[in-house]
Write a protein that holds these residues in place. Sequence first.
Motif, PDB file in Angstrom:
ATOM      1  N   UNK A  55       0.823  -1.200   0.000  1.00 42.44           N
ATOM      2  CA  UNK A  55       0.000   0.000   0.000  1.00 42.44           C
ATOM      3  C   UNK A  55       0.867   1.264   0.000  1.00 42.44           C
ATOM      4  N   UNK A  56       1.858   1.271   0.892  1.00 40.66           N
ATOM      5  CA  UNK A  56       2.671   2.477   1.036  1.00 40.66           C
ATOM      6  C   UNK A  56       3.582   2.738  -0.167  1.00 40.66           C
ATOM      7  N   UNK A  57       3.832   1.727  -0.992  1.00 39.05           N
ATOM      8  CA  UNK A  57       4.681   1.983  -2.163  1.00 39.05           C
ATOM      9  C   UNK A  57       3.853   2.133  -3.438  1.00 39.05           C
ATOM     10  N   UNK A  58       2.529   2.091  -3.317  1.00 38.60           N
ATOM     11  CA  UNK A  58       1.696   2.291  -4.504  1.00 38.60           C
ATOM     12  C   UNK A  58       0.788   3.510  -4.336  1.00 38.60           C
ATOM     13  N   UNK A  59      -0.063   3.451  -3.324  1.00 38.80           N
ATOM     14  CA  UNK A  59      -1.032   4.537  -3.149  1.00 38.80           C
ATOM     15  C   UNK A  59      -0.351   5.835  -2.707  1.00 38.80           C
ATOM     16  N   UNK A  60       0.576   5.699  -1.748  1.00 35.72           N
ATOM     17  CA  UNK A  60       1.235   6.893  -1.229  1.00 35.72           C
ATOM     18  C   UNK A  60       1.973   7.685  -2.321  1.00 35.72           C
ATOM     19  N   UNK A  61       2.773   7.034  -3.164  1.00 35.44           N
ATOM     20  CA  UNK A  61       3.455   7.786  -4.227  1.00 35.44           C
ATOM     21  C   UNK A  61       2.483   8.466  -5.193  1.00 35.44           C
ATOM     22  N   UNK A  62       1.385   7.791  -5.522  1.00 33.08           N
ATOM     23  CA  UNK A  62       0.394   8.394  -6.414  1.00 33.08           C
ATOM     24  C   UNK A  62      -0.153   9.673  -5.778  1.00 33.08           C
ATOM     25  N   UNK A  63      -0.426   9.551  -4.488  1.00 37.76           N
ATOM     26  CA  UNK A  63      -1.008  10.673  -3.758  1.00 37.76           C
ATOM     27  C   UNK A  63      -0.087  11.888  -3.778  1.00 37.76           C
ATOM     28  N   UNK A  64       1.173  11.684  -3.380  1.00 35.67           N
ATOM     29  CA  UNK A  64       2.026  12.875  -3.289  1.00 35.67           C
ATOM     30  C   UNK A  64       2.344  13.436  -4.673  1.00 35.67           C
ATOM     31  N   UNK A  65       2.477  12.555  -5.671  1.00 36.51           N
ATOM     32  CA  UNK A  65       2.786  13.064  -7.010  1.00 36.51           C
ATOM     33  C   UNK A  65       1.652  13.955  -7.522  1.00 36.51           C
ATOM     34  N   UNK A  66       0.427  13.457  -7.409  1.00 40.12           N
ATOM     35  CA  UNK A  66      -0.720  14.246  -7.876  1.00 40.12           C
ATOM     36  C   UNK A  66      -0.877  15.520  -7.053  1.00 40.12           C
ATOM     37  N   UNK A  67      -0.769  15.342  -5.737  1.00 41.87           N
ATOM     38  CA  UNK A  67      -1.003  16.469  -4.833  1.00 41.87           C
ATOM     39  C   UNK A  67      -0.046  17.622  -5.120  1.00 41.87           C
ATOM     40  N   UNK A  92      10.110  11.869  -7.033  1.00 45.31           N
ATOM     41  CA  UNK A  92      10.555  10.467  -7.009  1.00 45.31           C
ATOM     42  C   UNK A  92      11.465  10.235  -5.796  1.00 45.31           C
ATOM     43  N   UNK A  93      12.400  11.158  -5.607  1.00 41.00           N
ATOM     44  CA  UNK A  93      13.300  11.065  -4.450  1.00 41.00           C
ATOM     45  C   UNK A  93      12.498  11.186  -3.155  1.00 41.00           C
ATOM     46  N   UNK A  94      11.626  12.178  -3.105  1.00 41.68           N
ATOM     47  CA  UNK A  94      10.823  12.394  -1.899  1.00 41.68           C
ATOM     48  C   UNK A  94      10.026  11.138  -1.546  1.00 41.68           C
ATOM     49  N   UNK A  95       9.359  10.575  -2.548  1.00 38.45           N
ATOM     50  CA  UNK A  95       8.525   9.405  -2.312  1.00 38.45           C
ATOM     51  C   UNK A  95       9.339   8.242  -1.771  1.00 38.45           C
ATOM     52  N   UNK A  96      10.441   7.947  -2.426  1.00 38.42           N
ATOM     53  CA  UNK A  96      11.236   6.781  -2.013  1.00 38.42           C
ATOM     54  C   UNK A  96      11.882   7.020  -0.649  1.00 38.42           C
ATOM     55  N   UNK A  97      12.413   8.214  -0.437  1.00 36.02           N
ATOM     56  CA  UNK A  97      13.074   8.475   0.849  1.00 36.02           C
ATOM     57  C   UNK A  97      12.068   8.368   2.003  1.00 36.02           C
ATOM     58  N   UNK A  98      10.851   8.854   1.767  1.00 30.04           N
ATOM     59  CA  UNK A  98       9.857   8.740   2.844  1.00 30.04           C
ATOM     60  C   UNK A  98       9.504   7.283   3.123  1.00 30.04           C
ATOM     61  N   UNK A 138      14.660  -2.726  -1.509  1.00 31.50           N
ATOM     62  CA  UNK A 138      14.966  -2.184  -2.834  1.00 31.50           C
ATOM     63  C   UNK A 138      13.875  -2.591  -3.827  1.00 31.50           C
ATOM     64  N   UNK A 139      13.323  -3.783  -3.607  1.00 32.57           N
ATOM     65  CA  UNK A 139      12.223  -4.239  -4.456  1.00 32.57           C
ATOM     66  C   UNK A 139      11.000  -3.317  -4.291  1.00 32.57           C
ATOM     67  N   UNK A 140      10.725  -2.976  -3.033  1.00 36.14           N
ATOM     68  CA  UNK A 140       9.603  -2.071  -2.769  1.00 36.14           C
ATOM     69  C   UNK A 140       9.842  -0.692  -3.393  1.00 36.14           C
ATOM     70  N   UNK A 141      11.085  -0.232  -3.284  1.00 41.84           N
ATOM     71  CA  UNK A 141      11.408   1.092  -3.835  1.00 41.84           C
ATOM     72  C   UNK A 141      11.280   1.076  -5.358  1.00 41.84           C
ATOM     73  N   UNK A 142      11.611  -0.060  -5.972  1.00 39.06           N
ATOM     74  CA  UNK A 142      11.478  -0.174  -7.421  1.00 39.06           C
ATOM     75  C   UNK A 142      10.014  -0.037  -7.830  1.00 39.06           C
ATOM     76  N   UNK A 143       9.142  -0.673  -7.039  1.00 33.86           N
ATOM     77  CA  UNK A 143       7.712  -0.547  -7.337  1.00 33.86           C
ATOM     78  C   UNK A 143       7.277   0.912  -7.222  1.00 33.86           C
ATOM     79  N   UNK A 144       7.693   1.564  -6.133  1.00 30.63           N
ATOM     80  CA  UNK A 144       7.307   2.965  -5.925  1.00 30.63           C
ATOM     81  C   UNK A 144       7.815   3.829  -7.081  1.00 30.63           C
ATOM     82  N   UNK A 145       9.065   3.590  -7.496  1.00 26.21           N
ATOM     83  CA  UNK A 145       9.645   4.381  -8.585  1.00 26.21           C
ATOM     84  C   UNK A 145       8.857   4.177  -9.870  1.00 26.21           C
ATOM     85  N   UNK A 146       8.503   2.927 -10.123  1.00 28.80           N
ATOM     86  CA  UNK A 146       7.751   2.624 -11.344  1.00 28.80           C
ATOM     87  C   UNK A 146       6.398   3.333 -11.332  1.00 28.80           C
ATOM     88  N   UNK A 147       5.750   3.305 -10.171  1.00 25.49           N
ATOM     89  CA  UNK A 147       4.448   3.957 -10.052  1.00 25.49           C
ATOM     90  C   UNK A 147       4.575   5.454 -10.322  1.00 25.49           C
TER      91      UNK A 147
END
Lengths: 280, 327
Positions: A55-67, A92-98, A138-147
Amino acid sequence: MTLEKETPTLRTDVQAVHSALSTGTRPPRPGPLSTSMAFGWRALLKIKHVPEQLFDVTVFPVMITLLFTYLFGGALAGSPRDYIQFLLPGILVQGVIMITMYTGVTLNTDIQKGVFDRFRSLPIWRPSALVGMLLGDAFRFTIASTVILGLGLIIGFRPTGGLAGVVAAVALLLLFAFSFGWIWTFLSLVLRTPNAVMGVSMMVITPFTFGSNIFVDPATMPGWLQAFVEVNPISHLVTAERGLMAGTATSAEVLMVLVWSAVLVGVFGPLTMRRYGRGR
Amino acid sequence: MTDLAIETEKLVKTYNGTPAVDGIDLQVERGGVHGFLGPNGAGKTTTIRMLATLLRPDGGTARVLGKDVVHQADEVRSAVALTGQFASVDEDLTGLENLVLVARLLGYSRSGARRRAAELLDAFGLSEASDRLVKKYSGGMRRRIDIAASIVVTPELIFLDEPTTGLDPRSRNQVWDIIRAMVGAGTTVLLTTQYLDEADQLADRISVIDTGRVIAEGTPGQLKASVGSGALHVRVRHPEDRPRAAEIVARALGAEVLVASDPAALSATVESSAPAMRAISELEAQGITVAQFSLGQPSLDEVFLALTGHLAQSGDEPATDLTEGAA
């Protein structure tokens, strides 16, 4: 009553235990890479069994990017479409670092459950449990980056550095995130509860991500803040990410990130391991 | 080169100025089960954690299988296994995955690890549960998967820290069977327990530990003999008779009477059978119906009382009183 169904298999066969003991000969000792990979496999299994934690590597990145794109876009760059061109590498950096801060929370929970006592009692390269965990992340971060990248492309981001530039940018980000993760492994060994880890992590992450060049060009900031942004490793990372995705990165920009990564591992790696070895 | 499995000298661990382990001297020979008996907070777990290299001692030395636990920690880890009081397997993985993980970490190949895991699950009666998450396991199954994870590679020495705490009698018997099988295979077992009958059943030698120190050591028989030659156990038919019965027995024997947690039971040390028989007939003469009596060796409960002046945590409930001895 469900327990009763197991009765036929419940009886322990002393003979079988005895023979299992007699065949337990020790294979040659595995190397650091192999044990780290085994722990990485453990991290992936946990994702497989509890996919909700993605959840945190899919929904959260979408949220902050759009916001942030639509919140600031019009005011800062004339339109969200123009702003995303500037913002995406940064967000992208912000999302992954968080997201990295979950590393610490997860580790702290793990330790409280006692499973680390087993790992620490095994004759293996000591950091491998933590290295493996960070590899799994790193796998989770890859998903977040892709999203984030996928969403960025949809709303108008066009990387002039092409696919190679984007892949290089993500690889550099993963390396930095791995190194940054050692701050959290250290904190999670020092602090007592997952909540405390979460709280302190927020206090570290907030100034470093917002006090950077992620959202705006620092030129309009007051001098003291500019000075902080200048030395902030997150700013250096964002600069390199922008450069790589635009195809204009200099080797000095990339090198700077590599140096910071080495410093983070060099400082927080040994601190973590000292804490890890001591036990509690 | 020493032939001892464990040898400690003045081992100390202090938490915030309070000694949890306060100068423990231990000598455990190879082979068999060594019992480590004491109430909650006595320092059993802290000692085990130091011996298993999980905790660094604040003072004294400890050698496990001839290796120093601080300076040769890695060699110690290669030869010992630990099964903690709280099952230390990963409850978010299945039983099979847990064992494969440990096997991989110990150097088994991918296929070798799977084979070994399947073999162990089978031996421990867990094959049907192999693909179930460990968090769905019952208490007894969890304890078995934890022990199985400890013997993926057969250890020379295994630390079992309260392996039966909180288990029902049937699961407890299964764990006992497993411990006996390990001893049969030549592994030395250091068993901590707060159950006196468990130490009595399994241990060849027992160290009694209280407030961070070893207060007595010997075979179960020796420990019992140190208290008295024998014990008279009596159960009265009506629990309300017990106070009066205790008085009568105390008078007849001239000895202190111990009342157990069973509301109808009492016991006392006796020198020989004659006064014991007199005490029983005196009870009958006073109109107290005796449901059951026996003359035998004193229980470790009585040993503990004699040694420490207070009772060990006994009964079937896992002790929940954590205030005692905790810093």
